[in-house]
Design a protein around this motif. Sequence first.
Motif, short mmCIF file in Angstrom:
data_model
loop_
_atom_site.label_atom_id
_atom_site.label_comp_id
_atom_site.label_asym_id
_atom_site.label_seq_id
_atom_site.Cartn_x
_atom_site.Cartn_y
_atom_site.Cartn_z
N GLU A 97 147.28 100.37 83.71
CA GLU A 97 148.51 101.10 83.67
C GLU A 97 148.15 102.80 84.58
O GLU A 97 148.86 102.95 85.56
N LEU A 98 147.24 103.07 83.90
CA LEU A 98 146.84 104.38 84.52
C LEU A 98 146.35 104.50 85.99
O LEU A 98 146.51 105.30 86.81
N TRP A 99 145.54 103.48 86.15
CA TRP A 99 144.97 102.94 87.61
C TRP A 99 146.42 102.90 88.84
O TRP A 99 146.25 103.32 89.71
N ARG A 100 147.35 102.22 88.24
CA ARG A 100 148.60 101.84 88.81
C ARG A 100 149.29 103.29 89.39
O ARG A 100 149.30 103.44 90.28
N GLN A 101 149.05 104.18 88.38
CA GLN A 101 149.89 105.37 88.49
C GLN A 101 149.16 106.18 89.51
O GLN A 101 149.99 106.81 90.53
N ALA A 102 147.79 106.21 89.42
CA ALA A 102 147.08 106.74 90.24
C ALA A 102 146.85 106.15 91.71
O ALA A 102 146.97 106.91 92.58
N ALA A 103 146.74 105.04 91.70
CA ALA A 103 146.80 104.30 92.95
C ALA A 103 148.14 104.60 93.83
O ALA A 103 148.09 104.66 94.98
N ASP A 115 145.11 107.78 94.95
CA ASP A 115 143.61 107.73 94.63
C ASP A 115 142.86 106.71 95.00
O ASP A 115 143.29 105.39 94.55
N ALA A 116 141.74 106.50 95.68
CA ALA A 116 141.07 105.59 96.16
C ALA A 116 140.25 104.88 95.07
O ALA A 116 140.05 103.70 95.26
N GLN A 117 139.66 105.59 94.23
CA GLN A 117 138.97 104.99 93.21
C GLN A 117 139.93 104.27 92.20
O GLN A 117 139.43 103.21 91.91
N ALA A 118 141.23 104.85 92.00
CA ALA A 118 142.18 103.91 91.18
C ALA A 118 142.61 102.67 91.97
O ALA A 118 142.59 101.65 91.56
N GLN A 119 142.90 102.75 93.23
CA GLN A 119 143.09 101.56 94.30
C GLN A 119 141.97 100.37 93.93
O GLN A 119 142.10 99.38 93.86
N PHE A 120 140.60 101.01 94.24
CA PHE A 120 139.64 99.96 94.10
C PHE A 120 139.44 99.14 92.57
O PHE A 120 139.52 98.06 92.47
N GLU A 174 144.94 94.13 99.35
CA GLU A 174 145.82 95.23 99.91
C GLU A 174 145.38 96.44 98.96
O GLU A 174 145.12 97.61 99.94
N LEU A 175 144.92 96.60 98.00
CA LEU A 175 144.66 97.83 97.28
C LEU A 175 143.19 98.21 97.88
O LEU A 175 143.10 99.53 98.14
N TRP A 176 142.21 97.25 97.95
CA TRP A 176 141.01 97.53 98.70
C TRP A 176 141.18 98.14 100.13
O TRP A 176 140.31 99.26 100.50
N ARG A 177 142.18 97.80 100.88
CA ARG A 177 142.31 97.92 102.34
C ARG A 177 142.58 99.51 102.26
O ARG A 177 142.26 100.36 102.94
N GLN A 178 143.78 99.79 101.21
CA GLN A 178 144.12 101.10 100.98
C GLN A 178 142.93 102.11 100.71
O GLN A 178 142.86 103.23 101.38
N ALA A 179 142.00 101.74 99.84
CA ALA A 179 141.00 102.54 99.52
C ALA A 179 139.93 102.57 100.51
O ALA A 179 139.21 103.57 100.84
N GLU A 208 140.43 102.37 103.96
CA GLU A 208 140.90 103.27 104.75
C GLU A 208 140.37 104.86 104.42
O GLU A 208 140.53 105.51 105.16
N GLN A 209 140.23 104.99 103.04
CA GLN A 209 139.85 106.58 102.68
C GLN A 209 138.27 106.50 102.65
O GLN A 209 137.87 107.54 101.95
N GLY A 210 137.63 105.60 103.00
CA GLY A 210 136.37 105.63 102.91
C GLY A 210 135.52 105.26 101.51
O GLY A 210 134.50 105.41 101.35
N GLU A 211 136.28 104.56 100.62
CA GLU A 211 135.77 104.01 99.41
C GLU A 211 134.97 102.81 99.69
O GLU A 211 135.20 101.62 99.87
N ALA A 212 133.58 103.04 99.50
CA ALA A 212 132.60 102.29 100.01
C ALA A 212 132.61 100.84 99.22
O ALA A 212 132.51 99.75 99.71
N ARG A 213 132.96 100.85 97.77
CA ARG A 213 132.94 99.69 97.02
C ARG A 213 134.16 98.84 97.51
O ARG A 213 134.14 97.51 97.84
N ALA A 214 135.30 99.41 97.92
CA ALA A 214 136.42 98.61 98.54
C ALA A 214 136.22 97.92 99.78
O ALA A 214 136.60 97.19 100.17
N GLN A 215 135.44 98.73 100.74
CA GLN A 215 135.01 98.35 102.16
C GLN A 215 134.10 97.11 101.83
O GLN A 215 134.31 96.03 102.66
#
Length: 134
Positions: free
Chosen positions: A52-58, A62-67, A89-94, A96-103
Amino acid sequence: NGRGGLATDEARAVELYQHAAEQGDARAQSRLGVMYKTGRGGLAKDEARAAELWRQAAEQGDAQAQFCLGVMYENGRGGLAKDEARAAELWRQAAEQGEARAQFRLGLMYSMGCGGLAKDEAKAVELYRQGGGE
């Protein structure tokens, strides 16, 4: 986090994160989500609260939360139904912000053609390189 000569005090960190998260601070929501997921800072492990917290931040970008939320959807954790397309979709968003784990994770999905994505080895390699996995 114990920097600047200060002792690490996870319980105090939780208090500060909770206060900031209640004010809508995405970074605090994301970090508090990690604390709930891992059961640190005196908190009981609570994957549903973390999600729930990650959803709010995502939702605030917030890229970490999206990941992290993507991982929960990928595995059907935290009270969320398994949904690889939502994870992608969440990893795509993250990503695009440079979140390496999501990439990296998104690259895996392209290499296997899962999560509603067509198999695309070139896109997978591109994402691996962006994430530092050359």
